[in-house]
Design a protein around this motif. Structure first.
Motif, short mmCIF file in Angstrom:
data_model
loop_
_atom_site.label_atom_id
_atom_site.label_comp_id
_atom_site.label_asym_id
_atom_site.label_seq_id
_atom_site.Cartn_x
_atom_site.Cartn_y
_atom_site.Cartn_z
N LEU A 1 0.83 -1.21 0.00
CA LEU A 1 0.00 0.00 0.00
C LEU A 1 0.86 1.26 0.00
O LEU A 1 0.57 2.22 -0.72
CB LEU A 1 -0.93 0.00 1.22
N VAL A 2 1.92 1.24 0.80
CA VAL A 2 2.82 2.40 0.84
C VAL A 2 3.47 2.61 -0.52
O VAL A 2 3.57 3.75 -1.01
CB VAL A 2 3.89 2.20 1.93
N ALA A 3 3.91 1.52 -1.15
CA ALA A 3 4.53 1.64 -2.47
C ALA A 3 3.52 2.14 -3.50
O ALA A 3 3.86 2.97 -4.36
CB ALA A 3 5.08 0.29 -2.89
N ALA A 4 2.27 1.67 -3.42
CA ALA A 4 1.25 2.10 -4.37
C ALA A 4 0.94 3.59 -4.20
O ALA A 4 0.81 4.33 -5.18
CB ALA A 4 -0.02 1.27 -4.18
N VAL A 5 0.83 4.04 -2.94
CA VAL A 5 0.56 5.46 -2.68
C VAL A 5 1.72 6.32 -3.17
O VAL A 5 1.53 7.37 -3.79
CB VAL A 5 0.29 5.69 -1.19
N LEU B 1 3.86 5.59 -5.50
CA LEU B 1 3.85 5.57 -6.96
C LEU B 1 2.79 6.51 -7.52
O LEU B 1 3.04 7.26 -8.48
CB LEU B 1 3.62 4.14 -7.46
N ALA B 2 1.59 6.49 -6.91
CA ALA B 2 0.52 7.37 -7.37
C ALA B 2 0.89 8.84 -7.18
O ALA B 2 0.66 9.68 -8.06
CB ALA B 2 -0.77 7.04 -6.63
N VAL B 3 1.47 9.17 -6.04
CA VAL B 3 1.89 10.55 -5.78
C VAL B 3 2.97 10.97 -6.76
O VAL B 3 2.97 12.09 -7.29
CB VAL B 3 2.38 10.69 -4.33
N GLY B 4 3.92 10.04 -7.03
CA GLY B 4 4.98 10.35 -7.98
C GLY B 4 4.45 10.58 -9.38
O GLY B 4 4.89 11.49 -10.08
#
Length: 216
Positions: free
Chosen positions: A176-180, A182-185
């Motif tokens: 979840l942290v990686a997905a968030v 990635l989305a922010v990036g």
């Protein structure tokens, strides 16, 4: 016993959340909530805020008064300021002591409600299987590991189930942290591209206008 399975999972999830956000942050949030309730500490906090406002007002009045031309008034304000400052420091020290006691109590209750309860469950249900593994699905050494330390052979012990829950929670949390991130990036990169396109478009428009003026 599905209730024990769910309880162990919830305990591991709560422990993971506490470790993620930090005990100090959680204590500060609970302390703020505690101060919103009708407690002696909330009254102390309200009195301290009022005292701070009066102290700042008195300090401004003291700074605006000349110690040479209005010495009598300045000396009176100075005494009031020093007296009020002493009261404020005493109130602050008392409140800090209360908060330390609050933090210690919350930390103890939190440990008892999470790690302490987990250890109690692991001790109480150490001989009971969480669920059984179909016979022949795993070799003997795997059955022994899954039943470690004292659960019946061929079953999953509460200790192993706790470790499995923690591993799954950590894996999902990292995903979840990686997905968030990635989305922010991606959003940040998209905004940067739009800003560049907008910046590149404006000079082109000005250049075209300039050429038309030159032609005229």
């Amino acid at each position: 016993m599905p209730s024990i399975l769910v309880l162990v999972f919830i305990l591991q999830l709560v422990i993971h959340l506490i470790n993620t956000f930090g005990a100090v942050t959680i204590n500060n949030i609970l302390w703020r909530i505690y101060n919103q309730l009708p407690t002696p500490a909330s009254k102390t906090v309200a009195g301290q805020r009022q005292l701070k406002k009066q102290l700042l007002k008195l300090k401004q009045e003291l700074d605006a008064t000349s110690s040479q031309n209005e010495f009598a008034k300045w000396a009176k304000l100075k005494r009031q300021h020093d007296k009020m400052l002493e009261q404020y420091e005493k109130s602050k020290s008392s409140l800090e002591s209360t908060q330390k006691t609050f933090d210690s109590t919350i930390s103890a209750l939190r440990w008892l409600g999470t790690n302490g309860l987990r250890m109690l469950l692991q001790f109480w249900f150490q001989k009971q299987p969480m669920y059984w593994i179909p016979k022949g699905w795993v070799p003997y050494y795997a059955e022994w590991l899954l039943s470690f330390p004292r659960a019946p052979l061929g079953s999953v012990s509460i200790q192993v189930w706790s470790v499995a829950c923690l591993a799954m929670i950590t894996l999902v949390s990292d995903a979840l942290v990686a997905a968030v991130a990635l989305a922010v990036g991606i959003n940040a990169q998209g905004d940067e591209i739009q800003a560049k396109e907008k910046g590149n478009g404006e000079p082109m428009t000005m250049s075209a206008s300039t050429e038309k003026v030159k032609e005229l």
